[in-house]
Design an enzyme around this catalytic site. Structure first.
Site, PDB file in Angstrom:
ATOM      1  CE  LYS A  92      -5.953   2.732  12.325  1.00  0.00           C
ATOM      2  NZ  LYS A  92      -5.261   1.574  11.797  1.00  0.00           N
ATOM      3  N   GLY A 191      -3.313  -1.309  -6.493  1.00  0.00           N
ATOM      4  CA  GLY A 191      -2.601  -0.410  -5.571  1.00  0.00           C
ATOM      5  C   GLY A 191      -1.191  -0.902  -5.348  1.00  0.00           C
ATOM      6  CB  VAL A 192       1.901  -0.808  -7.159  1.00  0.00           C
ATOM      7  CG1 VAL A 192       1.397  -2.052  -7.845  1.00  0.00           C
ATOM      8  CG2 VAL A 192       1.715   0.427  -8.055  1.00  0.00           C
ATOM      9  N   GLY A 193       1.321   0.599  -3.721  1.00  0.00           N
ATOM     10  CA  GLY A 193       1.954   1.447  -2.711  1.00  0.00           C
ATOM     11  C   GLY A 193       2.918   0.634  -1.885  1.00  0.00           C
ATOM     12  CB  VAL A 195       1.077  -3.358   1.428  1.00  0.00           C
ATOM     13  CG1 VAL A 195       0.856  -4.859   1.547  1.00  0.00           C
ATOM     14  CG2 VAL A 195       1.087  -2.717   2.809  1.00  0.00           C
TER      15      VAL A 195
HETATM   16  P1  NAD Z   1      -0.173   3.244   0.217  1.00  0.00           P
HETATM   17  O1  NAD Z   1      -0.894   4.535   0.368  1.00  0.00           O
HETATM   18  O2  NAD Z   1       1.312   3.216   0.238  1.00  0.00           O
HETATM   19  O3  NAD Z   1      -0.628   2.508  -1.137  1.00  0.00           O
HETATM   20  C1  NAD Z   1      -1.934   2.520  -1.624  1.00  0.00           C
HETATM   21  C2  NAD Z   1      -1.835   2.626  -3.147  1.00  0.00           C
HETATM   22  O4  NAD Z   1      -3.135   2.482  -3.695  1.00  0.00           O
HETATM   23  C3  NAD Z   1      -1.317   3.985  -3.618  1.00  0.00           C
HETATM   24  O5  NAD Z   1      -0.256   3.790  -4.529  1.00  0.00           O
HETATM   25  C4  NAD Z   1      -2.526   4.625  -4.290  1.00  0.00           C
HETATM   26  O6  NAD Z   1      -2.183   5.470  -5.350  1.00  0.00           O
HETATM   27  C5  NAD Z   1      -3.278   3.408  -4.763  1.00  0.00           C
HETATM   28  N1  NAD Z   1      -4.700   3.615  -5.016  1.00  0.00           N
HETATM   29  C6  NAD Z   1      -5.579   4.391  -4.342  1.00  0.00           C
HETATM   30  N2  NAD Z   1      -6.806   4.299  -4.881  1.00  0.00           N
HETATM   31  C7  NAD Z   1      -6.702   3.451  -5.924  1.00  0.00           C
HETATM   32  C8  NAD Z   1      -7.623   2.935  -6.867  1.00  0.00           C
HETATM   33  N3  NAD Z   1      -8.909   3.297  -6.868  1.00  0.00           N
HETATM   34  N4  NAD Z   1      -7.167   2.075  -7.809  1.00  0.00           N
HETATM   35  C9  NAD Z   1      -5.876   1.700  -7.832  1.00  0.00           C
HETATM   36  N5  NAD Z   1      -4.961   2.139  -6.952  1.00  0.00           N
HETATM   37  C10 NAD Z   1      -5.364   3.014  -6.014  1.00  0.00           C
HETATM   38  O7  NAD Z   1      -0.778   2.282   1.355  1.00  0.00           O
HETATM   39  P2  NAD Z   1      -0.180   0.917   1.899  1.00  0.00           P
HETATM   40  O8  NAD Z   1       0.571   1.185   3.147  1.00  0.00           O
HETATM   41  O9  NAD Z   1       0.448   0.160   0.787  1.00  0.00           O
HETATM   42  O10 NAD Z   1      -1.526   0.180   2.333  1.00  0.00           O
HETATM   43  C11 NAD Z   1      -2.387  -0.380   1.364  1.00  0.00           C
HETATM   44  C12 NAD Z   1      -3.645  -0.889   2.054  1.00  0.00           C
HETATM   45  O11 NAD Z   1      -3.290  -1.884   3.031  1.00  0.00           O
HETATM   46  C13 NAD Z   1      -4.410   0.194   2.824  1.00  0.00           C
HETATM   47  O12 NAD Z   1      -5.783  -0.117   2.768  1.00  0.00           O
HETATM   48  C14 NAD Z   1      -3.925   0.025   4.260  1.00  0.00           C
HETATM   49  O13 NAD Z   1      -4.882   0.471   5.202  1.00  0.00           O
HETATM   50  C15 NAD Z   1      -3.750  -1.498   4.323  1.00  0.00           C
HETATM   51  N6  NAD Z   1      -2.770  -1.926   5.325  1.00  0.00           N
HETATM   52  C16 NAD Z   1      -1.480  -1.505   5.270  1.00  0.00           C
HETATM   53  C17 NAD Z   1      -0.562  -1.939   6.220  1.00  0.00           C
HETATM   54  C18 NAD Z   1       0.886  -1.530   6.171  1.00  0.00           C
HETATM   55  O14 NAD Z   1       1.710  -2.162   6.846  1.00  0.00           O
HETATM   56  N7  NAD Z   1       1.245  -0.517   5.397  1.00  0.00           N
HETATM   57  C19 NAD Z   1      -0.980  -2.815   7.238  1.00  0.00           C
HETATM   58  C20 NAD Z   1      -2.317  -3.258   7.247  1.00  0.00           C
HETATM   59  C21 NAD Z   1      -3.209  -2.819   6.291  1.00  0.00           C
END
Ligand code: NAD
Length: 366
Positions: A92, A191-193, A195
Site C-alpha cells: 500500500k 455510509g452510502v458512498g 460501495v
Molecule cells: P466513500 O468515501 O465513497 O464512502 C464512504 C461514505 O461513508 C461517505 O459517504 C461518507 O460520508 C460516509 N461516512 C463517513 N463517516 C461516516 C459515519 N461516521 N457515519 C456514517 N457515514 C459515514 O468510500 P467507499 O469507496 O464507498 O468505501 C467504503 C468503505 O469500504 C471504506 O472503508 C473503504 O476503505 C472500503 N473499501 C472500498 C472498496 C472500493 O472498491 N471502493 C474496496 C474495499 C474496501
C-alpha cells in the site's frame, strides 16, 4: 484517521521495531522537492507475488500517523490478496498532504517512484485518488492498475466490491438463519458512498428492509429517495433494532463502546479494518453471539477487479466470477470458526496465512 495508541507505539518503539513486529519486507520513503511530493510505500509481503494495494492521499497530522497507516494497510492487503486466491502479495502507499494539491507533475513523479521498484509494488486507486490520477501515474510506470474502461481498464471497482460484500452477507445469513434469502431482513447500511449505494440497490432488489445513514445529509437523502431505503441518524446506528449491520464507511466501528450496543445477529460490510482490535473485538462479537463476516474477505471484489485488469485483457465476467467465490469461502470460514470455537476473523487470517506459509519462504504470524 489512525488510532493514537498505534501512533504512540511507532514513536516509542521506532519504525524498525514496528516493521519487525508486523512482518514487513520494506518501507520506502519518497521525497521530491520540486513537486513537494512526500510519500511512503509499504511492502508487507511478496511471497505469493508482487505487492498490490492502492495509494491513499491524506492530510496526516504527523509522519508517524502516515507510517502507522501504511504499515497497517499494507499488511491487511497481504491477508486480503492471499485469502482471495490472487497471486499477489500485500502493499500500500500513502501520500502525505492535501489531496487538492495533487497535479500532473506530482502524480507522475509518484509514478516514477513506483517504477523505481521494478514491479515489486503495483499501485491502484484508494481514498482521495481517482482513475484520472491513475492515468497520470501510468504515464511513468506500467506497475499500476485500475485504469478507466475507456483505456481498457476495469474502471470503478466499487460495484464489484459491493457485489462481494452482498454475497458475504448472504453466506452469513445462510449460516445464521439456515437460508440465504435477505427478503424481509432489516439491514443497516452505514455510509452510502461508492460501495454503500451499490450494496443498498442489491439489498432493496432482494426485498430487504434497508436503513441507511451517512454524515452527509444530502447524499443520504439522495440515496434514500432513489432506492426506497429509510434514512436514519448516524448516531442511532449501533443500538438500532435490526438483523444485519453493514459498515461501509470508516474502520474501527466495532469497538468497546459499540459492540455492547448492537442488537443485530450479523455484521457484514465493506469497510476496511472494522474491528478496532482484531483479536479483542473479534472475541467480543463471538461472546455476544454475533456472526461477523471478515471484512478483508468479503470486501475483496475491488482488488479482484484490479487484478483481473493487471493480468491483462480485462474481462468483467471473469472478475465477477472470481468474486462469486466469496460466498463459499465466507461460509467455510464461519463453519471453521464455529467448529474450532474461534472468532471468524481469526479463522480467516489462519486460512490466508496458511497459503503464504505453505510456500515455505518466510513464516508469517498474526
Ligand atoms: P466513500 O468515501 O465513497 O464512502 C464512504 C461514505 O461513508 C461517505 O459517504 C461518507 O460520508 C460516509 N461516512 C463517513 N463517516 C461516516 C459515519 N461516521 N457515519 C456514517 N457515514 C459515514 O468510500 P467507499 O469507496 O464507498 O468505501 C467504503 C468503505 O469500504 C471504506 O472503508 C473503504 O476503505 C472500503 N473499501 C472500498 C472498496 C472500493 O472498491 N471502493 C474496496 C474495499 C474496501
Amino acid at each position: 484517521m489512525v488510532e493514537i495508541n498505534a501512533i504512540e507505539k511507532v514513536k516509542q518503539d521506532g519504525v524498525f521495531a514496528q516493521i519487525t513486529s508486523l512482518g514487513h519486507e520494506q518501507l520506502v520513503f519518497c521525497y521530491d522537492e520540486p513537486t513537494g511530493l512526500k510519500a511512503i510505500i509499504g511492502i508487507h509481503n511478496t511471497v505469493l507475488g508482487p505487492a498490490l494495494g492502492g495509494t491513499r492521499m491524506w492530510n496526516y497530522a504527523s509522519d508517524e500517523e502516515a507510517i502507522t497507516d501504511v504499515l497497517r494497510l499494507s499488511r491487511g492487503m497481504t491477508f486480503k490478496n492471499a485469502i482471495s486466491g490472487l497471486n499477489l502479495g500485500g502493499g500500500k502507499a500513502v501520500i502525505i498532504g492535501d489531496p487538492a494539491k495533487k497535479n500532473e507533475a506530482f502524480l507522475r513523479r509518484f509514478g516514477r517512484f513506483v517504477d523505481s521498484l521494478g514491479g515489486k509494488y503495483i499501485t491502484a486507486e484508494d481514498v482521495n485518488m481517482k482513475t484520472s490520477d491513475i492515468e497520470y501515474m501510468a504515464m511513468e510506470t506500467k506497475h499500476v492498475t485500475g485504469l478507466p474502461e475507456t483505456r481498457g481498464g476495469g474502471g470503478d471497482p466499487s460495484p464489484v466490491t459491493a457485489y462481494g460484500t452482498y454475497l458475504g452477507m448472504k453466506a452469513s445469513a445462510k449460516k445464521v438463519y439456515g437460508n440465504d434469502s435477505l427478503n424481509g431482513k432489516k439491514v443497516i447500511v452505514q455510509g452510502v458512498g461508492q460501495v454503500g449505494k451499490y450494496l443498498v440497490e442489491r439489498l432493496i432488489k432482494e426485498g430487504a428492509q434497508v436503513f441507511v445513514t451517512d454524515i452527509f445529509e444530502d447524499k443520504l437523502m439522495q440515496v434514500a429517495k432513489a432506492t426506497g431505503a429509510t434514512a436514519i441518524n448516524p448516531a442511532d446506528v449501533y443500538s438500532f433494532d435490526a438483523d444485519i449491520y453493514a459498515p461501509c464507511a470508516l474502520g474501527a466501528t466495532l469497538n468497546d463502546e459499540t459492540i455492547p450496543q448492537l442488537k443485530v445477529q450479523i455484521v457484514a460490510g465493506a469497510a476496511n479494518n472494522q474491528l478496532k482490535d482484531d483479536q479483542k473485538h473479534g472475541l467480543m462479537l463471538m461472546d455476544r453471539g454475533i456472526t461477523y463476516a471478515p471484512d478483508f474477505l468479503i470486501n475483496a471484489g475491488g482488488v479482484i477487479n484490479v487484478y483481473a485488469e493487471f493480468i491483462g485483457g480485462y474481462n468483467r465476467d471473469v472478475a465477477y466470477a472470481q468474486t462469486e467465490k466469496i460466498y463459499d469461502t465466507c461460509l467455510d470460514i464461519l463453519n471453521k470458526a464455529e467448529k474450532e470455537n474461534i472468532p471468524a476473523q481469526e479463522a480467516a487470517m489462519q486460512l490466508a496465512l496458511k497459503r503464504i506459509n505453505d510456500m515455505g519462504k518466510v513464516k508469517l504470524s498474526y
